[in-house]
Scaffold this motif. Structure first.
Motif, mmCIF file in Angstrom:
data_model
loop_
_atom_site.group_PDB
_atom_site.id
_atom_site.type_symbol
_atom_site.label_atom_id
_atom_site.label_comp_id
_atom_site.label_asym_id
_atom_site.label_seq_id
_atom_site.Cartn_x
_atom_site.Cartn_y
_atom_site.Cartn_z
ATOM 1 N N VAL A 131 64.633 79.244 39.019
ATOM 2 C CA VAL A 131 63.355 79.851 39.386
ATOM 3 C C VAL A 131 63.266 81.256 38.797
ATOM 4 C CG1 VAL A 131 61.952 80.673 41.325
ATOM 5 C CG2 VAL A 131 63.069 78.450 41.463
ATOM 6 N N LEU A 132 64.378 81.984 38.837
ATOM 7 C CA LEU A 132 64.423 83.317 38.231
ATOM 8 C C LEU A 132 64.105 83.237 36.741
ATOM 9 C CD1 LEU A 132 65.036 86.358 38.376
ATOM 10 C CD2 LEU A 132 67.421 85.780 37.904
ATOM 11 N N TYR A 133 64.696 82.272 36.044
ATOM 12 C CA TYR A 133 64.399 82.098 34.621
ATOM 13 C C TYR A 133 62.897 81.900 34.401
ATOM 14 C CZ TYR A 133 69.419 81.218 33.702
ATOM 15 O OH TYR A 133 70.775 81.304 33.580
ATOM 16 N N ALA A 134 62.311 81.008 35.187
ATOM 17 C CA ALA A 134 60.873 80.722 35.041
ATOM 18 C C ALA A 134 60.022 81.955 35.345
ATOM 19 C CB ALA A 134 60.475 79.562 35.958
ATOM 20 N N LEU A 135 60.399 82.707 36.374
ATOM 21 C CA LEU A 135 59.648 83.904 36.726
ATOM 22 C C LEU A 135 59.763 84.983 35.653
ATOM 23 C CD1 LEU A 135 60.484 84.016 40.524
ATOM 24 C CD2 LEU A 135 58.223 83.630 39.510
ATOM 25 N N LEU A 136 60.913 85.063 35.008
ATOM 26 C CA LEU A 136 61.066 86.027 33.914
ATOM 27 C C LEU A 136 60.221 85.634 32.706
ATOM 28 C CD1 LEU A 136 64.842 86.811 34.281
ATOM 29 C CD2 LEU A 136 62.962 88.451 34.460
ATOM 30 N N VAL A 137 60.131 84.341 32.419
ATOM 31 C CA VAL A 137 59.239 83.883 31.343
ATOM 32 C C VAL A 137 57.801 84.238 31.708
ATOM 33 C CG1 VAL A 137 58.304 81.856 30.158
ATOM 34 C CG2 VAL A 137 60.770 82.055 30.506
ATOM 35 N N LEU A 138 57.418 83.973 32.956
ATOM 36 C CA LEU A 138 56.075 84.328 33.421
ATOM 37 C C LEU A 138 55.840 85.829 33.323
ATOM 38 C CD1 LEU A 138 53.417 83.334 34.727
ATOM 39 C CD2 LEU A 138 54.494 83.788 36.943
ATOM 40 N N GLY A 139 56.837 86.619 33.681
ATOM 41 C CA GLY A 139 56.717 88.072 33.567
ATOM 42 C C GLY A 139 56.541 88.512 32.121
ATOM 43 N N GLY A 140 57.200 87.841 31.203
ATOM 44 C CA GLY A 140 57.025 88.149 29.783
ATOM 45 C C GLY A 140 55.632 87.806 29.297
ATOM 46 N N ILE A 141 55.124 86.670 29.735
ATOM 47 C CA ILE A 141 53.749 86.302 29.391
ATOM 48 C C ILE A 141 52.782 87.328 29.963
ATOM 49 C CG2 ILE A 141 51.935 84.572 29.776
ATOM 50 C CD1 ILE A 141 54.220 82.453 29.711
ATOM 51 N N ALA A 142 53.033 87.735 31.202
ATOM 52 C CA ALA A 142 52.188 88.744 31.848
ATOM 53 C C ALA A 142 52.204 90.053 31.071
ATOM 54 C CB ALA A 142 52.660 88.979 33.283
ATOM 55 N N GLU A 143 53.350 90.382 30.468
ATOM 56 C CA GLU A 143 53.482 91.628 29.705
ATOM 57 C C GLU A 143 52.462 91.701 28.576
ATOM 58 O OE1 GLU A 143 55.621 95.273 28.610
ATOM 59 O OE2 GLU A 143 55.389 94.095 30.425
ATOM 60 N N THR A 144 52.174 90.567 27.951
ATOM 61 C CA THR A 144 51.223 90.601 26.838
ATOM 62 C C THR A 144 49.815 90.945 27.311
ATOM 63 O OG1 THR A 144 50.861 88.203 26.919
ATOM 64 C CG2 THR A 144 52.578 89.012 25.435
ATOM 65 N N GLY A 145 49.459 90.516 28.519
ATOM 66 C CA GLY A 145 48.147 90.883 29.055
ATOM 67 C C GLY A 145 48.156 92.248 29.698
ATOM 68 N N ARG A 146 49.230 92.511 30.412
ATOM 69 C CA ARG A 146 49.342 93.750 31.176
ATOM 70 C C ARG A 146 49.576 94.960 30.288
ATOM 71 N NH1 ARG A 146 53.421 96.624 33.687
ATOM 72 N NH2 ARG A 146 54.988 95.405 32.603
ATOM 73 N N TYR A 147 50.173 94.761 29.131
ATOM 74 C CA TYR A 147 50.450 95.917 28.277
ATOM 75 C C TYR A 147 49.737 95.828 26.933
ATOM 76 C CZ TYR A 147 52.794 99.667 25.866
ATOM 77 O OH TYR A 147 53.042 100.810 25.163
ATOM 78 N N TYR A 148 49.889 94.745 26.198
ATOM 79 C CA TYR A 148 49.323 94.675 24.847
ATOM 80 C C TYR A 148 47.797 94.604 24.871
ATOM 81 C CZ TYR A 148 54.183 93.547 23.860
ATOM 82 O OH TYR A 148 55.544 93.578 23.796
ATOM 83 N N VAL A 149 47.256 93.714 25.706
ATOM 84 C CA VAL A 149 45.796 93.643 25.830
ATOM 85 C C VAL A 149 45.277 94.926 26.471
ATOM 86 C CG1 VAL A 149 43.880 92.428 26.959
ATOM 87 C CG2 VAL A 149 45.724 91.116 25.889
ATOM 88 N N ALA A 150 46.018 95.457 27.438
ATOM 89 C CA ALA A 150 45.605 96.693 28.104
ATOM 90 C C ALA A 150 45.540 97.861 27.132
ATOM 91 C CB ALA A 150 46.562 97.020 29.238
#
Length: 161
Positions: free
Chosen positions: A68-87
């Motif tokens: 579950v931690l692995y999956a959440l870290l992948v999700l966090g990485g995906i979130a990074e592209t919206g939360r930081y790059y798109v931002a």
């Protein structure tokens, strides 16, 4: 968080995968969220990134399973592209033309200095408690979500284009 008990020979592999999962998510998300921000707008995809980030941090906070931690870290990485790059693009496009270059520079400086302080915190603290950083991250992400939803308009360049 997660107390990982591994076989000694596989422990380093499992720990390495923890670090790699976030970057795999960032790599994967780089193909999706920025492209969607060109179609649907910067603001909605930034908000998606923040919501995914909040979900991933809350999930990691309560997770007791390594996979579950692995999956959440992948999700966090995906979130990074919206939360930081798109931002980043969203913030620059909202700024008046005359200050865009300096605003971009300041964004990168604040981000870099923040990373240094997080590293210093873990280097100098005795407890190495990550939950303090998670609390701060959740508070800032929630504030960002509310502030952006209520006060910030869509990027003028997106609306014109």
């Amino acid at each position: 968080m997660l107390d990982v008990v591994c076989d000694e020979d596989k422990k380093s592999e499992k720990i390495a995968l923890i670090g790699s999962c976030f970057f795999f998510g960032t790599f994967s998300g780089s193909f999706v969220l920025p492209q969607l921000s060109d179609i649907y707008g910067r603001k909605p995809l930034f908000l998606v990134g923040v919501v995914l980030y909040i979900i991933s941090v809350l999930g990691m906070y309560f997770s007791t399973n390594l996979y579950v931690l692995y999956a959440l870290l992948v999700l966090g990485g995906i979130a990074e592209t919206g939360r930081y790059y798109v931002a980043y693009v969203y913030a620059i496009e909202i700024m008046p033309k005359r200050v865009q270059n300096m605003a971009g520079l300041y964004i990168f400086m604040v981000f870099s200095i923040s990373k240094v302080f997080v590293c210093l915190y873990f280097w100098l603290s005795k407890g190495k408690e990550w939950k303090t950083c998670a609390y701060a991250a959740l508070i800032l992400a929630t504030y960002s979500l509310i502030f952006t939803t209520i006060y910030l308009p869509e990027s003028p360049r997106f609306l014109v284009g």
